[in-house]
Motif scaffolding. Structure first.
Motif: not given
Length: 161
Positions: A80, A83, A87, A113-114, A116-117
């Motif tokens: 998180y 992310y 972001r 980012e994707r 990590a999400w």
């Protein structure tokens, strides 16, 4: 040794909470890790520590965090934090950037980012932290047995007296 196919086996505690839908024999010799020494691990970023402080107490209260789960929760907190960092990087720059030769491309931080999400949401499901993963759980409320009608329905279903 053959490689196992299909979904990973469910822990016995999870089968019990779900009412053992398969009605198969439960593993009575499954390890039961302690949950009396759960501490925030070293190496978490400031953002990761924020997530830990918010999530760990809720998981402990629900009985979903043991000493063995600390590294998995650390992974969730790190994911998180990553992310959020990626972001913010996209928001500081732009979703489309230009290469040295002037061609527009997607900002590489979007892919980070994707990823990590995706990691974060997979770990959330492992801890029962998503609405869909919680629908498969049944938690005893600790309340009274309910009125006579509720007791009759449970007896009819074989849920107990």
């Amino acid at each position: 040794m053959s490689k196992r196919t299909g979904p990973p086996p469910k822990p016995t505690a999870l089968k019990v909470v779900q009412g053992n839908p398969g009605k198969r024999a439960l593993n009575t010799k499954e390890p039961k890790p302690k949950s009396d020494n759960v501490k925030m691990p070293a190496g978490l970023s400031a953002r990761g520590k924020k997530v830990w402080r918010k999530v760990a107490p809720m998981l402990q209260e629900a009985g979903l965090l043991t000493d063995l789960d600390v590294l998995a929760l650390k992974g969730l907190c790190d994911a998180y934090a990553d992310y959020e960092e990626h972001r913010e990087q996209v928001q500081r720059t732009s979703p489309i950037i230009k290469t040295a030769s002037g061609y527009p491309i997607q900002n590489p931080y979007i892919a980070l980012e994707r990823k990590a999400w995706d990691k974060f949401t997979r770990l959330m499901a492992e801890f029962g932290m998503t609405p869909s993963s919680r629908t498969r759980l049944q938690v005893e409320s600790g309340e009274a047995e309910g009125d006579e009608f509720d007791q009759l329905i449970r007896r009819r279903r074989g849920d107990g007296a």
